[in-house]
Write a protein that holds these residues in place. Structure first.
Motif, PDB file in Angstrom:
ATOM      1  N   GLY A  53      96.974  39.920  38.084  1.00 55.75           N
ATOM      2  CA  GLY A  53      96.629  38.523  37.865  1.00 55.75           C
ATOM      3  C   GLY A  53      96.934  37.568  39.001  1.00 55.75           C
ATOM      4  N   THR A  54      97.926  37.891  39.817  1.00 57.07           N
ATOM      5  CA  THR A  54      98.359  36.930  40.824  1.00 57.07           C
ATOM      6  C   THR A  54      98.602  37.622  42.170  1.00 57.07           C
ATOM      7  OG1 THR A  54     100.717  37.266  40.412  1.00 57.07           O
ATOM      8  CG2 THR A  54      99.603  35.610  39.041  1.00 57.07           C
ATOM      9  N   ALA A  55      98.692  36.789  43.213  1.00 55.57           N
ATOM     10  CA  ALA A  55      98.998  37.306  44.550  1.00 55.57           C
ATOM     11  C   ALA A  55     100.363  37.986  44.565  1.00 55.57           C
ATOM     12  CB  ALA A  55      98.955  36.161  45.572  1.00 55.57           C
ATOM     13  N   ALA A  56     101.339  37.394  43.871  1.00 55.55           N
ATOM     14  CA  ALA A  56     102.691  37.976  43.868  1.00 55.55           C
ATOM     15  C   ALA A  56     102.678  39.354  43.191  1.00 55.55           C
ATOM     16  CB  ALA A  56     103.661  37.044  43.142  1.00 55.55           C
ATOM     17  N   GLU A  57     101.932  39.466  42.095  1.00 51.56           N
ATOM     18  CA  GLU A  57     101.840  40.766  41.419  1.00 51.56           C
ATOM     19  C   GLU A  57     101.157  41.801  42.310  1.00 51.56           C
ATOM     20  OE1 GLU A  57     100.744  40.817  37.039  1.00 51.56           O
ATOM     21  OE2 GLU A  57     100.474  38.699  37.509  1.00 51.56           O
ATOM     22  N   ALA A  58     100.160  41.341  43.082  1.00 54.21           N
ATOM     23  CA  ALA A  58      99.459  42.276  43.978  1.00 54.21           C
ATOM     24  C   ALA A  58     100.423  42.797  45.049  1.00 54.21           C
ATOM     25  CB  ALA A  58      98.245  41.600  44.619  1.00 54.21           C
ATOM     26  N   GLN A  59     101.264  41.905  45.571  1.00 48.71           N
ATOM     27  CA  GLN A  59     102.236  42.335  46.584  1.00 48.71           C
ATOM     28  C   GLN A  59     103.260  43.295  45.977  1.00 48.71           C
ATOM     29  OE1 GLN A  59     103.766  38.980  48.837  1.00 48.71           O
ATOM     30  NE2 GLN A  59     101.707  38.191  49.190  1.00 48.71           N
ATOM     31  N   ASP A  60     103.672  43.016  44.750  1.00 50.53           N
ATOM     32  CA  ASP A  60     104.620  43.916  44.074  1.00 50.53           C
ATOM     33  C   ASP A  60     103.974  45.276  43.803  1.00 50.53           C
ATOM     34  OD1 ASP A  60     106.453  41.893  44.098  1.00 50.53           O
ATOM     35  OD2 ASP A  60     106.079  41.259  42.029  1.00 50.53           O
ATOM     36  N   LEU A  61     102.712  45.255  43.387  1.00 54.86           N
ATOM     37  CA  LEU A  61     102.001  46.510  43.115  1.00 54.86           C
ATOM     38  C   LEU A  61     101.868  47.323  44.403  1.00 54.86           C
ATOM     39  CD1 LEU A  61     100.303  48.412  41.333  1.00 54.86           C
ATOM     40  CD2 LEU A  61      98.324  46.935  41.799  1.00 54.86           C
ATOM     41  N   HIS A  62     101.545  46.645  45.510  1.00 53.31           N
ATOM     42  CA  HIS A  62     101.442  47.339  46.794  1.00 53.31           C
ATOM     43  C   HIS A  62     102.778  47.988  47.156  1.00 53.31           C
ATOM     44  CE1 HIS A  62     101.296  47.219  51.396  1.00 53.31           C
ATOM     45  NE2 HIS A  62     100.483  48.166  51.023  1.00 53.31           N
ATOM     46  N   ALA A  63     103.873  47.227  47.002  1.00 54.11           N
ATOM     47  CA  ALA A  63     105.204  47.778  47.306  1.00 54.11           C
ATOM     48  C   ALA A  63     105.504  48.978  46.409  1.00 54.11           C
ATOM     49  CB  ALA A  63     106.267  46.690  47.138  1.00 54.11           C
ATOM     50  N   GLU A  64     105.109  48.882  45.147  1.00 59.73           N
ATOM     51  CA  GLU A  64     105.346  49.976  44.196  1.00 59.73           C
ATOM     52  C   GLU A  64     104.545  51.228  44.585  1.00 59.73           C
ATOM     53  OE1 GLU A  64     107.429  50.366  41.862  1.00 59.73           O
ATOM     54  OE2 GLU A  64     106.622  51.973  40.597  1.00 59.73           O
ATOM     55  N   LEU A  65     103.293  51.014  45.026  1.00 60.35           N
ATOM     56  CA  LEU A  65     102.468  52.154  45.441  1.00 60.35           C
ATOM     57  C   LEU A  65     103.057  52.831  46.678  1.00 60.35           C
ATOM     58  CD1 LEU A  65      99.013  50.494  44.809  1.00 60.35           C
ATOM     59  CD2 LEU A  65      99.778  52.636  43.748  1.00 60.35           C
ATOM     60  N   LEU A  66     103.554  52.028  47.632  1.00 61.97           N
ATOM     61  CA  LEU A  66     104.175  52.619  48.827  1.00 61.97           C
ATOM     62  C   LEU A  66     105.440  53.387  48.435  1.00 61.97           C
ATOM     63  CD1 LEU A  66     103.814  49.818  51.561  1.00 61.97           C
ATOM     64  CD2 LEU A  66     102.292  51.745  51.066  1.00 61.97           C
ATOM     65  N   ARG A  67     106.195  52.815  47.481  1.00 66.85           N
ATOM     66  CA  ARG A  67     107.416  53.494  47.021  1.00 66.85           C
ATOM     67  C   ARG A  67     107.066  54.829  46.367  1.00 66.85           C
ATOM     68  NH1 ARG A  67     110.214  54.686  42.873  1.00 66.85           N
ATOM     69  NH2 ARG A  67     108.793  53.757  41.328  1.00 66.85           N
ATOM     70  N   ARG A  68     106.037  54.819  45.508  1.00 70.95           N
ATOM     71  CA  ARG A  68     105.641  56.062  44.836  1.00 70.95           C
ATOM     72  C   ARG A  68     105.091  57.086  45.822  1.00 70.95           C
ATOM     73  NH1 ARG A  68     104.405  55.809  38.911  1.00 70.95           N
ATOM     74  NH2 ARG A  68     105.407  53.922  38.165  1.00 70.95           N
ATOM     75  N   ARG A  69     104.359  56.614  46.842  1.00 71.15           N
ATOM     76  CA  ARG A  69     103.848  57.575  47.830  1.00 71.15           C
ATOM     77  C   ARG A  69     105.003  58.198  48.600  1.00 71.15           C
ATOM     78  NH1 ARG A  69      99.088  56.414  52.195  1.00 71.15           N
ATOM     79  NH2 ARG A  69     100.545  54.866  52.979  1.00 71.15           N
ATOM     80  N   ALA A  70     105.983  57.351  48.997  1.00 71.28           N
ATOM     81  CA  ALA A  70     107.135  57.872  49.747  1.00 71.28           C
ATOM     82  C   ALA A  70     107.933  58.850  48.900  1.00 71.28           C
ATOM     83  CB  ALA A  70     108.012  56.710  50.219  1.00 71.28           C
ATOM     84  N   ALA A  71     107.986  58.586  47.587  1.00 69.81           N
ATOM     85  CA  ALA A  71     108.753  59.446  46.681  1.00 69.81           C
ATOM     86  C   ALA A  71     107.977  60.694  46.284  1.00 69.81           C
ATOM     87  CB  ALA A  71     109.150  58.649  45.435  1.00 69.81           C
ATOM     88  N   GLY A  72     106.706  60.763  46.696  1.00 70.31           N
ATOM     89  CA  GLY A  72     105.898  61.935  46.362  1.00 70.31           C
ATOM     90  C   GLY A  72     105.388  61.945  44.935  1.00 70.31           C
ATOM     91  N   THR A  73     105.398  60.787  44.272  1.00 74.43           N
ATOM     92  CA  THR A  73     104.934  60.743  42.882  1.00 74.43           C
ATOM     93  C   THR A  73     103.535  60.130  42.751  1.00 74.43           C
ATOM     94  OG1 THR A  73     106.024  58.617  42.515  1.00 74.43           O
ATOM     95  CG2 THR A  73     107.284  60.594  41.994  1.00 74.43           C
ATOM     96  N   LEU A  74     102.900  59.837  43.896  1.00 80.15           N
ATOM     97  CA  LEU A  74     101.522  59.347  43.875  1.00 80.15           C
ATOM     98  C   LEU A  74     100.630  60.492  44.328  1.00 80.15           C
ATOM     99  CD1 LEU A  74     100.053  56.525  43.463  1.00 80.15           C
ATOM    100  CD2 LEU A  74     100.022  56.385  45.971  1.00 80.15           C
ATOM    101  N   PRO A  75      99.464  60.713  43.672  1.00 81.20           N
ATOM    102  CA  PRO A  75      98.558  61.770  44.162  1.00 81.20           C
ATOM    103  C   PRO A  75      98.147  61.456  45.601  1.00 81.20           C
ATOM    104  CG  PRO A  75      97.765  60.826  42.086  1.00 81.20           C
ATOM    105  CD  PRO A  75      98.915  59.992  42.517  1.00 81.20           C
ATOM    106  N   PRO A  76      97.793  62.492  46.382  1.00 79.60           N
ATOM    107  CA  PRO A  76      97.393  62.248  47.774  1.00 79.60           C
ATOM    108  C   PRO A  76      96.270  61.216  47.867  1.00 79.60           C
ATOM    109  CG  PRO A  76      97.594  64.588  47.363  1.00 79.60           C
ATOM    110  CD  PRO A  76      97.753  63.909  46.031  1.00 79.60           C
ATOM    111  N   VAL A  77      96.399  60.295  48.809  1.00 77.93           N
ATOM    112  CA  VAL A  77      95.441  59.196  48.950  1.00 77.93           C
ATOM    113  C   VAL A  77      95.308  58.888  50.440  1.00 77.93           C
ATOM    114  CG1 VAL A  77      97.283  57.492  48.585  1.00 77.93           C
ATOM    115  CG2 VAL A  77      94.909  56.842  48.174  1.00 77.93           C
TER     116      VAL A  77
END
Lengths: 286, 213
Positions: B24-48
């Motif tokens: 819904g908001t710019a702040a949520e988008a930034q948080d979601l981006h940070a969360e996706l980077l965290r999950r990728r670093a942790a190996g819990t995001l499918p390869p992208v």
């Protein structure tokens, strides 16, 4: 040092490889050869791995003098090939002696020919790729008359390929489209227009996008879409309503709604569609 | 709705190999981006292949199975400010002498020489990139300082120009046409593909501008 000298640059001849994916978050387009199968085939015929840089011509071909003997191969848009004026094979390894000129003629069908040289065009890579990106300007400049192009070391024998399919350029460009992410920004009538034909390839297209002449797609809502990431093959609809299919040098983010995405396998044909070619979109729900 | 009062991201289809996650908001988008980077670093995001943040969305491109991830995302709780506050702040020296300084001062209702003080007192964050390699859209301007684009874009804005448009601050990485309001310029090299990292303003970077005489 092994190199080529550009004798005739042609309308727009650029160095291309498989592009620089992985940097879209920094605003860097993926770039790379528009007709990937043709680029890969040219490399195989010249005895190269598929990621070596080739030359991508636009309609009018190009001519290069080999300053050392080199094996070359021309694929993509069919065209006459000559070595020092003598006819040579299209779609097969061609031996170019030292000092001889390889003439890649104007396309007799299609738009973009690919010219591979044993060892590949070895200009310095930028962010891991030798592709010229017309949107951002990254990578080596388009070819200019008199320019020198370094070649890499040949890495294997020229490819033995029994029969090279000469794909006839499509009389009609058929583009399967998966609807979304913003198909709800258009009226149901607009989506019928998209599926109904009536589009032709516009002369205004380039490596950024295939532009359309034809009916406008009517928006169901006004206002601006906040910028969002876009993918290769995205069918973006600017305010004039005429869809643009994004090709390799597309911007990484955009603010016009994307009605659907063309499957990657159809984009090689899109890269060869000359202006005036009829286009039929085949929309399917996601 | 999650415990934090936020809805899970909405997953929109993008062809057969990508997914657009919308919030819904710019702040949520930034948080979601940070969360996706965290999950990728942790190996819990499918390869992208690409994770591309933008104003209200994050695009994931090069997925083997977007629908599986879409189903998974519907259950996500994205914590506010995930990963923020720890990154070092990049300081960018700016000479506040832009061609639109007077116009921006008038829109802000301050004296011309106040623009530098107000702008350099804020902390910004690179929300996303676009327009050109290394061009970052920086959030951090409070709403009363948002300004419209210029009615007529300039055909050439010099490299290093510090500019405002809507909620964003940006710095032109190279000379280009542009419609943003110019407030100053920096000597900092925003984009150098031969440097590691090539972009000074990668998404998520915290930025402060510093007045230089």
């Amino acid at each position: 040092m092994r190199f080529l000298t550009v004798v005739r640059a042609g309308a727009l001849t650029t160095v291309q490889d498989l592009g620089r994916p992985g940097h879209a978050h920094l605003g860097v387009p993926r770039s790379g050869a528009l007709d990937r199968p043709a680029h890969r085939l040219a490399n195989r015929l010249a005895g190269n791995p598929e990621d070596r840089a080739t030359l991508e011509t636009t309609a009018t071909g190009c001519a290069l003098r080999a300053e050392t003997a080199v094996t070359a191969a021309v694929t993509g848009a069919p065209c006459p090939v000559r070595v020092d004026g003598r006819p040579a094979a299209w779609g097969a390894p061609v031996r170019v002696p030292a000092g001889a000129v390889l003439e890649v003629g104007a396309a007799t069908a299609g738009l973009r020919s690919y010219v591979a040289f044993a060892g590949g065009v070895a200009v310095p890579p930028v962010l891991g790729s030798r592709s010229h990106d017309v949107l951002s300007g990254l990578g080596p400049a388009p070819l200019a008359d008199g320019a020198r192009l370094p070649l890499g070391a040949p890495c294997g024998p020229a490819g033995a390929v029994d029969a090279v399919p000469c794909a006839a350029p499509p009389a009609e460009l058929v583009l399967p489209v998966v609807l979304g992410p913003r198909d709800d920004w258009f009226t149901p009538g607009a989506l019928r227009v998209l599926a109904g034909g009536g589009f032709t390839v516009s002369a205004a297209g380039n490596r950024v996008g295939l532009r359309m002449d034809g009916p406008a797609l009517e928006r169901a809502r006004d206002g601006e879409l906040p910028s969002e990431g876009v993918v290769l093959g995205a069918v973006q609809v600017p305010p004039d309503g005429r869809p643009v299919v994004f090709l390799a040098d597309h911007p990484t983010t955009g603010g016009y709604p994307v009605a659907g995405v063309v499957a990657g396998a159809a984009l090689a044909a899109a890269a060869q569609a000359v202006p005036g070619t009829p286009v039929r979109f085949l929309p399917t729900a996601a | 709705m999650t415990a934090a009062g936020r809805a899970a991201p909405r997953a929109l289809p993008v062809g057969r190999h990508a997914l657009l996650l919308e919030v819904g908001t710019a702040a949520e988008a930034q948080d979601l981006h940070a969360e996706l980077l965290r999950r990728r670093a942790a190996g819990t995001l499918p390869p992208v292949r690409e994770i591309v943040p933008a104003a209200r969305t994050v695009l994931l491109d090069g997925l083997a199975d977007p629908s599986a991830l879409a189903a998974d995302v519907a259950r996500w709780e994205v914590p506010p400010q995930a990963g923020a506050g720890h990154a070092p702040v990049l300081t960018v020296p700016v000479r506040y002498d832009g061609a639109d300084l007077a116009d921006v001062a008038a829109l802000w209702g301050v004296a011309e020489d106040e623009v530098a003080r107000v702008h350099s007192a804020l902390e910004f964050r690179v929300a996303f990139c676009g327009f050109a390699p290394g061009f970052g859209y920086l959030t951090g301007l409070p709403e009363h300082l948002h300004v419209p684009r210029r009615a007529t874009p300039r055909t050439a804005v010099p490299a290093g120009a510090v500019a405002l448009a809507g909620p964003y601050t940006g710095v032109y990485p190279r000379s280009s046409p542009g419609g943003w309001q110019l407030i100053g310029r920096t000597e900092a090299v925003l984009w150098d593909p031969a440097r590691e990292p090539a972009a000074l303003f990668a998404p998520g970077t915290r930025v402060r501008f510093e007045v230089c005489a």
